[in-house]
Write an enzyme that holds these catalytic residues in place. Structure first.
Site, PDB file in Angstrom:
ATOM      1  N   ASP A  30       0.847  -1.194   0.000  1.00 52.72           N
ATOM      2  CA  ASP A  30       0.000   0.000   0.000  1.00 52.72           C
ATOM      3  C   ASP A  30       0.882   1.242   0.000  1.00 52.72           C
ATOM      4  OD1 ASP A  30      -3.229   0.543   0.875  1.00 52.72           O
ATOM      5  OD2 ASP A  30      -1.825   2.218   1.083  1.00 52.72           O
ATOM      6  N   ILE A  31       0.502   2.239  -0.821  1.00 54.93           N
ATOM      7  CA  ILE A  31       1.299   3.457  -0.973  1.00 54.93           C
ATOM      8  C   ILE A  31       1.249   4.329   0.286  1.00 54.93           C
ATOM      9  CG2 ILE A  31      -0.459   5.023  -1.938  1.00 54.93           C
ATOM     10  CD1 ILE A  31       1.557   5.678  -4.174  1.00 54.93           C
ATOM     11  N   GLY A  93     -15.014   3.822   3.797  1.00 49.56           N
ATOM     12  CA  GLY A  93     -13.639   4.188   3.447  1.00 49.56           C
ATOM     13  C   GLY A  93     -13.140   3.625   2.132  1.00 49.56           C
ATOM     14  N   HIS A 100     -10.426  -5.072  -3.404  1.00 55.79           N
ATOM     15  CA  HIS A 100      -9.095  -5.361  -2.872  1.00 55.79           C
ATOM     16  C   HIS A 100      -9.221  -5.673  -1.395  1.00 55.79           C
ATOM     17  CE1 HIS A 100      -9.972  -1.064  -2.656  1.00 55.79           C
ATOM     18  NE2 HIS A 100      -9.300  -1.061  -1.519  1.00 55.79           N
ATOM     19  N   HIS A 102      -7.179  -5.605   2.158  1.00 54.81           N
ATOM     20  CA  HIS A 102      -6.042  -5.073   2.922  1.00 54.81           C
ATOM     21  C   HIS A 102      -5.528  -6.175   3.853  1.00 54.81           C
ATOM     22  CE1 HIS A 102      -6.960  -0.696   2.145  1.00 54.81           C
ATOM     23  NE2 HIS A 102      -8.166  -1.201   1.937  1.00 54.81           N
TER      24      HIS A 102
HETATM   25  P1  AMP Z   1      -9.677   1.661   0.086  1.00 56.10           P
HETATM   26  O1  AMP Z   1      -9.649   3.005   0.725  1.00 56.10           O
HETATM   27  O2  AMP Z   1     -10.197   0.549   0.967  1.00 56.10           O
HETATM   28  O3  AMP Z   1     -10.405   1.704  -1.253  1.00 56.10           O
HETATM   29  O4  AMP Z   1      -8.175   1.263  -0.194  1.00 56.10           O
HETATM   30  C1  AMP Z   1      -7.454   1.802  -1.244  1.00 56.10           C
HETATM   31  C2  AMP Z   1      -6.021   1.722  -0.842  1.00 56.10           C
HETATM   32  O5  AMP Z   1      -5.224   1.900  -1.997  1.00 56.10           O
HETATM   33  C3  AMP Z   1      -5.585   2.791   0.160  1.00 56.10           C
HETATM   34  O6  AMP Z   1      -5.076   2.166   1.331  1.00 56.10           O
HETATM   35  C4  AMP Z   1      -4.516   3.577  -0.588  1.00 56.10           C
HETATM   36  O7  AMP Z   1      -3.454   4.002   0.242  1.00 56.10           O
HETATM   37  C5  AMP Z   1      -4.057   2.575  -1.625  1.00 56.10           C
HETATM   38  N1  AMP Z   1      -3.493   3.140  -2.842  1.00 56.10           N
HETATM   39  C6  AMP Z   1      -3.958   4.184  -3.559  1.00 56.10           C
HETATM   40  N2  AMP Z   1      -3.186   4.383  -4.645  1.00 56.10           N
HETATM   41  C7  AMP Z   1      -2.218   3.447  -4.600  1.00 56.10           C
HETATM   42  C8  AMP Z   1      -1.100   3.127  -5.442  1.00 56.10           C
HETATM   43  N3  AMP Z   1      -0.829   3.834  -6.555  1.00 56.10           N
HETATM   44  N4  AMP Z   1      -0.299   2.103  -5.080  1.00 56.10           N
HETATM   45  C9  AMP Z   1      -0.549   1.389  -3.946  1.00 56.10           C
HETATM   46  N5  AMP Z   1      -1.596   1.633  -3.137  1.00 56.10           N
HETATM   47  C10 AMP Z   1      -2.412   2.643  -3.441  1.00 56.10           C
END
Ligand code: AMP
Ligand code: ZN
Length: 114
Positions: A30-31, A93, A100, A102
């Site tokens: 995760d970024i 959230g 996806h 987590h």
């Molecule tokens: P959600 O908020 O449950 O939809 O999770 C989306 C997740 O994607 C968040 O934890 C973000 O930090 C992560 N995210 C967004 N853009 C990227 C990216 N380019 N690479 C890796 N993770 C990302």
């Protein structure tokens, strides 16, 4: 899906820190990590949300958990505990509308989550 972040990461158009990939699933760091280990397990198939899962996705989604188990083992999370979370909808959230999972661990986890 052209304008989907995780489809674009799956196709390699957008870079990521890939930790696993096979025909059906990939996993990235995760970024914006919320724990020392924060991975995202992502089906390559574009499924918008948990509410868009179909009967034919059962095997795919089952394999998410066998991957979660091996990634947890690789990251030494078995003894300390870890969490696998799906957010559904913006109220919970969800910010990326491609399903996806987590995988969070490496610190104490409170319950209930906020
Ligand atoms: P959600 O908020 O449950 O939809 O999770 C989306 C997740 O994607 C968040 O934890 C973000 O930090 C992560 N995210 C967004 N853009 C990227 C990216 N380019 N690479 C890796 N993770 C990302
Ligand atoms: Zn997508």
């Amino acid at each position: 899906m052209d304008n989907c972040l995780f489809c674009n990461i799956a196709s390699g158009e957008i870079d990521s820190e890939l930790v696993y990939s096979d025909e059906h699933l990939f996993a990235i760091k995760d970024i914006n990590p919320q724990a020392p280990t924060h991975l995202l397990i992502i089906p390559k198939k574009h499924i918008r949300t948990i509410m868009d899962i179909e009967d034919s996705d059962k095997e795919l989604l089952g394999s998410v958990y066998t991957l979660a188990k091996s990634l947890a083992q690789e990251n030494d999370l078995e003894a300390s505990g870890y969490r696998v979370v799906v957010n559904y909808g913006s109220g919970a959230g969800q910010s990326v509308f491609h399903i996806h999972f987590h995988l969070l661990g490496g610190r104490p986890m409170k319950w209930p989550p906020g």
